[in-house]
Design a protein around this motif. Structure first.
Motif, PDB file in Angstrom:
ATOM      1  N   ILE A  27       0.833  -1.200   0.000  1.00 28.17           N
ATOM      2  CA  ILE A  27       0.000   0.000   0.000  1.00 28.17           C
ATOM      3  C   ILE A  27       0.871   1.255   0.000  1.00 28.17           C
ATOM      4  O   ILE A  27       0.578   2.236  -0.700  1.00 28.17           O
ATOM      5  CB  ILE A  27      -0.950  -0.009   1.213  1.00 28.17           C
ATOM      6  CG1 ILE A  27      -1.909  -1.208   1.131  1.00 28.17           C
ATOM      7  CG2 ILE A  27      -1.736   1.289   1.289  1.00 28.17           C
ATOM      8  CD1 ILE A  27      -2.760  -1.248  -0.121  1.00 28.17           C
ATOM      9  N   LYS A  28       1.960   1.235   0.769  1.00 25.92           N
ATOM     10  CA  LYS A  28       2.880   2.382   0.770  1.00 25.92           C
ATOM     11  C   LYS A  28       3.456   2.597  -0.623  1.00 25.92           C
ATOM     12  O   LYS A  28       3.587   3.741  -1.092  1.00 25.92           O
ATOM     13  CB  LYS A  28       3.999   2.153   1.772  1.00 25.92           C
ATOM     14  CG  LYS A  28       3.572   2.257   3.229  1.00 25.92           C
ATOM     15  CD  LYS A  28       4.746   1.984   4.158  1.00 25.92           C
ATOM     16  CE  LYS A  28       4.315   2.029   5.617  1.00 25.92           C
ATOM     17  NZ  LYS A  28       5.442   1.696   6.532  1.00 25.92           N
ATOM     18  N   ALA A  29       3.819   1.506  -1.286  1.00 20.02           N
ATOM     19  CA  ALA A  29       4.393   1.614  -2.630  1.00 20.02           C
ATOM     20  C   ALA A  29       3.376   2.163  -3.629  1.00 20.02           C
ATOM     21  O   ALA A  29       3.721   2.984  -4.491  1.00 20.02           O
ATOM     22  CB  ALA A  29       4.893   0.240  -3.081  1.00 20.02           C
ATOM     23  N   GLY A  85      -9.536   0.564  10.143  1.00 22.02           N
ATOM     24  CA  GLY A  85     -10.023  -0.691   9.581  1.00 22.02           C
ATOM     25  C   GLY A  85      -9.982  -0.747   8.075  1.00 22.02           C
ATOM     26  O   GLY A  85     -10.493  -1.704   7.476  1.00 22.02           O
ATOM     27  N   GLY A  86      -9.370   0.241   7.434  1.00 22.54           N
ATOM     28  CA  GLY A  86      -9.272   0.245   5.977  1.00 22.54           C
ATOM     29  C   GLY A  86      -7.926  -0.259   5.497  1.00 22.54           C
ATOM     30  O   GLY A  86      -7.101  -0.739   6.273  1.00 22.54           O
ATOM     31  N   GLN A  87      -7.706  -0.122   4.180  1.00 17.13           N
ATOM     32  CA  GLN A  87      -6.451  -0.598   3.590  1.00 17.13           C
ATOM     33  C   GLN A  87      -5.420   0.514   3.439  1.00 17.13           C
ATOM     34  O   GLN A  87      -4.237   0.229   3.288  1.00 17.13           O
ATOM     35  CB  GLN A  87      -6.734  -1.254   2.233  1.00 17.13           C
ATOM     36  CG  GLN A  87      -7.434  -2.605   2.372  1.00 17.13           C
ATOM     37  CD  GLN A  87      -7.679  -3.279   1.033  1.00 17.13           C
ATOM     38  OE1 GLN A  87      -8.618  -2.949   0.324  1.00 17.13           O
ATOM     39  NE2 GLN A  87      -6.832  -4.227   0.687  1.00 17.13           N
ATOM     40  N   GLY A  88      -5.861   1.771   3.463  1.00 15.40           N
ATOM     41  CA  GLY A  88      -4.911   2.870   3.512  1.00 15.40           C
ATOM     42  C   GLY A  88      -4.445   3.401   2.174  1.00 15.40           C
ATOM     43  O   GLY A  88      -3.461   4.147   2.129  1.00 15.40           O
ATOM     44  N   VAL A  89      -5.119   3.073   1.072  1.00 17.21           N
ATOM     45  CA  VAL A  89      -4.763   3.668  -0.222  1.00 17.21           C
ATOM     46  C   VAL A  89      -5.184   5.140  -0.204  1.00 17.21           C
ATOM     47  O   VAL A  89      -6.246   5.490   0.322  1.00 17.21           O
ATOM     48  CB  VAL A  89      -5.461   2.924  -1.379  1.00 17.21           C
ATOM     49  CG1 VAL A  89      -5.170   3.595  -2.715  1.00 17.21           C
ATOM     50  CG2 VAL A  89      -5.028   1.470  -1.410  1.00 17.21           C
ATOM     51  N   ILE A  90      -4.364   6.003  -0.756  1.00 18.56           N
ATOM     52  CA  ILE A  90      -4.689   7.433  -0.791  1.00 18.56           C
ATOM     53  C   ILE A  90      -5.984   7.656  -1.568  1.00 18.56           C
ATOM     54  O   ILE A  90      -6.186   7.087  -2.648  1.00 18.56           O
ATOM     55  CB  ILE A  90      -3.536   8.230  -1.437  1.00 18.56           C
ATOM     56  CG1 ILE A  90      -2.332   8.274  -0.488  1.00 18.56           C
ATOM     57  CG2 ILE A  90      -3.978   9.643  -1.784  1.00 18.56           C
ATOM     58  CD1 ILE A  90      -1.127   8.988  -1.068  1.00 18.56           C
ATOM     59  N   ASP A  91      -6.869   8.459  -1.007  1.00 16.11           N
ATOM     60  CA  ASP A  91      -8.128   8.811  -1.664  1.00 16.11           C
ATOM     61  C   ASP A  91      -7.805   9.771  -2.820  1.00 16.11           C
ATOM     62  O   ASP A  91      -7.380  10.903  -2.599  1.00 16.11           O
ATOM     63  CB  ASP A  91      -9.066   9.477  -0.654  1.00 16.11           C
ATOM     64  CG  ASP A  91     -10.469   9.660  -1.206  1.00 16.11           C
ATOM     65  OD1 ASP A  91     -10.593  10.084  -2.367  1.00 16.11           O
ATOM     66  OD2 ASP A  91     -11.446   9.384  -0.470  1.00 16.11           O
TER      67      ASP A  91
END
Length: 409
Positions: A27-29, A85-91
């Motif tokens: 997700i960071k990548a 509780g989410g995956q953390g992809v930038i909106d």
């Protein structure tokens, strides 16, 4: 230019999804490498709401193709932070609107001190996405607040159960989402447990009630009740003595090994799935029992907690019992454990001549929900650092149970 940017974005996204990164690093990548291909164009190229929706949909579909996201899972989770509780992809919507607003603010501030910027503000009548001539234009108002996204997630009748339990006052949200924050699972495993939490796994009840398939909803194993996801992860009688017991014992092994190491009964730690606890460990300072029936002067029915730890130096005892129920039963199970072993606690206190004997219920739901009372109990026995390992073991065991169950015809 739009087509070129979209192509570059998709190529970067596909390239990242082919790597062997853990879920957190993936997700960071995506946020740093893939979405940056889009962000440089925000404020320079006009992206409509439809364009931004299509980009976010492309992220979901590409992740779904790699089994990193379930097609039926709540789409709100994709862009929520991992602590929620989410995956953390930038909106992408929010990123676009914030960048446009920041650029507009920059031009307005420079216009007060530089005539060239003032001219640009005056002539930009919707020539650029900034639309500088319209002062009241405020894309910042379109930013999606995380609270609103969570409320939308909760409103869904099936998907909304997990965020409901996660948002209860008695729930320790930080402990319950620590496995997401650490991000050590494989992306496929993370996507699978999220599908379990959102209750979109293709059970027979789901196929009959949601997909409207003409099949029986009766459990394929026990043939007694409807085959829902709750039934699979906690209610099937054929799994009670094997898979459910193994999941329960894994949590107990983690705690037992930590206590044994701290009391110097063992010198090194091993992975919990390889650890074999001794029934009785004794020293001049401590006693540690594993799943042992305690002989008492009076007849006590509940005389076999998972772990009994007696600290002779401080004259304290702890009756530790583990349970992995459904999220809806966690509070009731905690109270039942306290009532169940209170009589045995009095008996051990008198026999061992201790100042105090505490009943320590360790209750974590099968989908990883921790109550605040449980994290406090772990602190009482000095095991609060084990929360992530306990959570991870339960999550992995639940995934294993569901996969194994669904493989059977």
């Amino acid at each position: 230019m739009k087509d070129k940017i979209k192509t570059e974005f998709e190529n970067r996204l596909k390239h990242l999804l082919k790597t062997k990164l853990s879920s957190g690093n993936l997700i960071k990548a995506i946020n740093v490498y893939a979405i940056s291909a889009l962000s440089y164009s925000f404020g320079l190229i006009k992206w409509s709401e439809t364009d931004l929706d299509a980009l976010e949909r492309r992220v979901r579909t590409t992740m779904t193709s790699r089994r990193y996201h379930h097609p039926g899972a709540a789409k709100e989770r994709l862009c929520l932070s991992r602590t929620e509780g989410g995956q953390g992809v930038i909106d992408i919507h929010n990123l676009h609107h914030k960048q446009v607003e920041n650029l507009r603010r920059y031009f307005y501030e420079r216009a007060d001190i530089d005539n060239r910027y003032e001219i640009l503000v005056h002539v930009d009548r919707n020539y650029t996405p900034l639309n500088l001539n319209v002062i009241e234009f405020q894309p910042i108002s379109q930013i999606r607040n995380s609270t609103d996204v969570i409320d939308l997630w909760k409103q869904k009748p099936i998907h909304g159960k997990y965020p409901h339990y996660l948002g209860l006052p008695c729930t320790d949200k930080e402990a319950s989402t620590i496995w997401l924050k650490k991000g050590e699972l494989f992306p496929e495993t993370e996507g699978f447990i999220m599908a379990i939490q959102d209750e979109v796994i293709s059970t027979r009840q789901y196929q009959r009630a949601i997909l409207h398939q003409d099949i029986s909803s009766t459990c394929r194993r026990c043939h007694q009740t409807a085959e829902s996801i709750d039934h699979i992860i906690n209610g099937c009688s054929t799994l009670a003595s094997s898979d459910y017991l193994s999941r329960h014992n894994n949590v107990a092994k983690i705690i037992h090994q930590e206590l044994a190491f701290r009391c110097q009964f063992i010198d090194i730690k091993t992975p919990y799935y390889r650890y074999q606890p001794n029934d009785v460990l004794l020293s001049s300072a401590f006693k540690l029992y594993w799943d042992r029936i305690m002989t008492t002067d009076h007849t006590i029915m509940a005389n076999r907690p998972d772990i009994i730890w007696i600290d002779k130096l401080n004259r304290k005892g702890f009756l530790i019992d583990i349970a992995v129920p459904l999220s809806s039963n966690a509070s009731r199970t905690f109270a039942e454990k306290i009532a169940k072993y209170v009589e045995l606690a009095h008996e051990i206190k008198a026999r061992e001549k201790l100042k105090e004997v505490r009943v320590v219920p360790i209750i974590i739901s099968s989908t990883g929900i921790f109550a605040k009372t449980v994290t406090e109990e772990l602190k009482n026995i000095g095991c609060q650092q084990l929360i992530h390992e306990i959570s991870k073991s339960v999550i992995l065991s639940t995934c294993r149970i569901v996969r194994k169950f669904l493989q059977q015809s």
